[in-house]
Write an enzyme that holds these catalytic residues in place. Structure first.
Site, mmCIF file in Angstrom:
data_model
loop_
_atom_site.group_PDB
_atom_site.id
_atom_site.type_symbol
_atom_site.label_atom_id
_atom_site.label_comp_id
_atom_site.label_asym_id
_atom_site.label_seq_id
_atom_site.Cartn_x
_atom_site.Cartn_y
_atom_site.Cartn_z
ATOM 1 C CE LYS A 78 28.803 5.208 2.592
ATOM 2 N NZ LYS A 78 28.971 6.123 1.449
ATOM 3 C CD GLU A 81 25.899 25.241 -23.033
ATOM 4 O OE1 GLU A 81 26.359 25.707 -21.973
ATOM 5 O OE2 GLU A 81 24.978 24.414 -23.056
HETATM 6 P P1 ADP Z 1 31.807 4.312 -0.236
HETATM 7 O O1 ADP Z 1 31.895 3.009 0.492
HETATM 8 O O2 ADP Z 1 31.667 5.492 0.675
HETATM 9 O O3 ADP Z 1 30.824 4.359 -1.360
HETATM 10 P P2 ADP Z 1 34.443 3.582 -1.004
HETATM 11 O O4 ADP Z 1 35.068 3.421 0.312
HETATM 12 O O5 ADP Z 1 34.013 2.340 -1.704
HETATM 13 O O6 ADP Z 1 33.216 4.569 -0.923
HETATM 14 O O7 ADP Z 1 35.412 4.434 -1.913
HETATM 15 C C1 ADP Z 1 35.708 4.065 -3.216
HETATM 16 C C2 ADP Z 1 37.147 4.385 -3.525
HETATM 17 O O8 ADP Z 1 37.378 5.779 -3.542
HETATM 18 C C3 ADP Z 1 38.082 3.853 -2.493
HETATM 19 O O9 ADP Z 1 38.448 2.539 -2.790
HETATM 20 C C4 ADP Z 1 39.271 4.795 -2.591
HETATM 21 O O10 ADP Z 1 40.168 4.359 -3.571
HETATM 22 C C5 ADP Z 1 38.654 6.082 -3.035
HETATM 23 N N1 ADP Z 1 38.510 6.975 -1.886
HETATM 24 C C6 ADP Z 1 37.346 7.416 -1.354
HETATM 25 N N2 ADP Z 1 37.575 8.238 -0.322
HETATM 26 C C7 ADP Z 1 38.914 8.305 -0.172
HETATM 27 C C8 ADP Z 1 39.776 9.002 0.738
HETATM 28 N N3 ADP Z 1 39.302 9.785 1.703
HETATM 29 N N4 ADP Z 1 41.107 8.842 0.587
HETATM 30 C C9 ADP Z 1 41.599 8.062 -0.381
HETATM 31 N N5 ADP Z 1 40.845 7.380 -1.260
HETATM 32 C C10 ADP Z 1 39.510 7.507 -1.185
HETATM 33 ZN ZN ZN Z 2 21.687 25.115 -20.509
#
Ligand code: ADP
Ligand code: ZN
Length: 604
Positions: A210, A427
């Site tokens: 996001k 397991e």
């Molecule tokens: P949120 O705000 O939804 O919790 P973030 O935007 O902070 O998530 O995402 C954290 C990291 O994960 C980003 O900085 C990026 O590196 C990686 N990431 C998440 N979604 C994507 C995506 N669709 N493509 C590439 N990288 C992603």
């Molecule tokens: Zn178990």
């Protein structure tokens, strides 16, 4: 506030200087000898005295050899009466130059002012100390109403985050392209009489990108990006949140066109008046201020507020009204193709060995968010670097999958022989049932090495991301979950505290089948309990009961029945395949971990 600090420091410095100066003057370097009156009289009569300086009660006597002496006299008595009392002759006195100095100068003021100054100093010092410790307790306490938003202004030299950096989420990007267009060419829309959207709500589980997407919108449009987290609005002092909002919007409007990004908006945007989570007055004020600011945008203000949350269900409905966050963009967890794309984005700067197959990795990581995938590749790179390799191998990536999924291995967690045996059979139970039942996914890995909070684990390999699940799949899933426990019981005639999470998971799933999916004949085709919207985001949410006590009882009975049915199925599989169960368990005891290939070979 800064000014007060400065003033306090200046005052303290001035007083320190005065104090030092004072002690400097009062303590002369070569201190004159102190004498008494008799000595002085003798000296005068012996004509050894050249001069006497009188200042207040102190007499400074200068002898003919320029030596200095001091003595004190009573305050009321003058020098002449003192000397005449000692019968010093006027003849002797004539040789002495007597100067009366009026000592009402700086010394007098210093002495009278010193107590006042000192107490003032102490009070100021105390005040300063208090302010400082308050600031220490909460660093931002002194910047009360300032928003503390981090701003990222586009810098053409630095590579901007753009949609290229965000893999997958095609629909979301499509939606947001429009916002980019608004920001870039507002005229186009205004001329058509269209109002520019003010708020975009990004919905999605943590780590689905996001924040990244919001930054990418700013990057694509080439506008400044103000970012603040909802939880930062709510701080030490009541009323701060609202003034922070005001400050943030003021700053942003000056830089329009721009984007304000509010992360975790649910921290302030919860249903008003629900009184959940304390200090809701403060939250309400903050939320109101956000609404007021958004309503106050002029048509051509061109500030777009993007907010992120993974709990849209708790948001105040006022936030979602037209003119506020009326655009909602949902980010789902990535599917297999998206995962592959995300892997490609993050593998970009990492030297991968030839054997790394990203498609294969994507297959093995269902349920991973974008952030998990980034984390996974990062762990793999760390592994490779620690072993001084030039490239990241497929093995690094595969081992990191387990680490990200289950937490690091706890090799130090040493099991006794008996514990090891019990864990192995537990397991083996899960794994055997997974393997034997027709609708279950193949086993990818079984291990009795403790990871995170689990004593051991069995991983399945879903060959595709399924959106639809059948009832028989669910029943088998329940049997798999209970399989560990049933195996223990079958072999040792005894149960352990082992994996209580298995039971909890199974119960939760059984309940869902009945209340959400209408999969119980007895209760029929209805949902039970009003879930707060969008359970898919992983939030359990509060549940509101919309059924009678009698139905509640039936639900309980149905849950029990489903679990019993699943347990029966599990027991049957275990009894029918006892030799394989032993085989798996023994291999586990010996090797601790069995990978997919070796596992399949146990059955030939
Ligand atoms: P949120 O705000 O939804 O919790 P973030 O935007 O902070 O998530 O995402 C954290 C990291 O994960 C980003 O900085 C990026 O590196 C990686 N990431 C998440 N979604 C994507 C995506 N669709 N493509 C590439 N990288 C992603
Ligand atoms: Zn178990």
């Amino acid at each position: 506030m800064k000014n007060i600090y400065k003033n306090v420091i200046i005052y303290v410095a001035i007083f320190a200087v005065i104090l030092i100066a004072f002690s400097f003057f009062s303590v002369n370097k070569d201190q004159p000898a102190k004498i008494n009156v008799t000595t002085l009289v003798t000296e005068i009569e012996a004509s050894q005295v050249k001069a006497i300086d009188v200042s207040d009660n102190e007499l400074v006597v200068t002898l003919t050899d320029n030596k200095k002496q001091t003595l004190q006299k009573e305050a009321q008595e003058s020098l002449s009466s003192l000397l005449s009392n000692y019968q010093v002759t006027p003849e002797a006195m004539k040789k002495v130059a007597v100067t009366i100095k009026n000592e009402e100068g700086w010394k007098f003021w210093a002495i009278t002012l010193l107590p006042v100054a000192l107490s003032g100093l102490i009070i100021l010092g105390f005040l300063w100390f208090m302010l400082r410790s308050a600031a220490g307790a909460n660093n931002k306490a002194m910047s009360f109403g300032q928003s503390g938003a981090r701003q990222f202004t586009p810098d053409p030299k630095v590579a901007q985050i753009s949609f290229k950096n965000v893999a997958g989420v095609k629909e979301a990007k499509q939606e947001l392209l429009e916002i980019v267009d608004f920001l870039k060419h507002p005229k186009k829309f205004l001329n058509m009489g269209a109002t520019i959207p003010r708020g975009v709500l990004l919905l999605g589980a943590p780590g689905t990108g996001k924040t990244l997407l919001a930054k990418a919108v700013a990057g694509e449009a080439g506008v400044p990006f103000f970012s603040i987290s909802g939880s930062e609005f709510v701080e030490m002092f009541v009323g701060v949140g609202a003034s922070r909002v005001r400050d943030l919007f003021k700053k942003a409007k000056k830089q329009a066109p721009c984007i304000i990004f509010i992360d975790e908006i649910d921290a302030v945007g919860r249903q008003r008046g629900s009184g959940m989570g304390g200090s809701h007055d403060e939250r309400e004020q903050t939320l109101n201020q956000i609404l007021v600011e958004m309503d106050g945008f002029e048509p051509n203000d061109n500030v777009i507020v993007m907010a992120a949350t993974n709990r849209p269900d708790v948001l105040d409905t006022a936030l979602l009204r037209p003119g506020r966050f009326d655009r909602q963009v949902t980010l789902d967890l990535p599917d297999i193709n998206d995962r592959e794309d995300i892997l490609k984005v993050h593998a970009n700067k990492k030297p991968l060995a030839e054997d790394v197959n990203l498609r294969n990795v994507a297959e093995r990581t269902p349920g991973f968010s974008g952030a998990d995938i980034m984390n996974l590749l990062n762990e793999a790179a760390i592994r490779a670097a620690r072993e001084d390799r030039k490239k990241v191998l497929m093995d690094d990536v595969l081992l990191s999958i387990d680490k990200v999924m289950l937490g690091p291995e706890r090799k130090s967690h040493i099991l006794s022989e008996q514990e090891k045996k019990i864990t192995a059979y537990h397991e083996a139970g899960h794994a055997l049932i997974t393997h034997m039942l027709p609708n279950s996914d193949p086993v990818r890995k079984v291990s009795i090495i403790a990871r995170g909070s689990a004593a051991g684990y069995t991983l399945k390999l879903p060959s595709e991301d399924k959106k639809l699940h059948t009832k028989s799949e669910f029943l088998e899933e329940l049997a798999v979950m209970l399989g560990g426990r049933i195996a223990e019981e079958e072999i040792f005639n005894e149960v352990t505290t082992g994996d209580s999470s298995d039971l909890r998971q199974a119960t939760r799933l059984a309940r869902k089948l009945i209340t959400d999916y209408g999969m119980s004949e007895k209760l029929g085709l209805r949902t039970l309990g009003k879930k707060e919207q969008m359970v898919f985001l992983g939030g359990e949410g509060r549940e509101e009961r919309d059924y009678s006590d009698k139905t509640a009882e039936m639900i309980d009975q149905e849950i029990t029945r489903l679990l019993e049915e699943a347990a029966k199925l599990a027991l049957k599989v275990i009894k029918d395949n006892r030799e394989y169960l032993d085989k798996i368990a023994n291999t586990l005891i010996e090797k601790e971990t069995i990978e997919a290939e070796d596992f399949k070979n146990l059955f030939v």
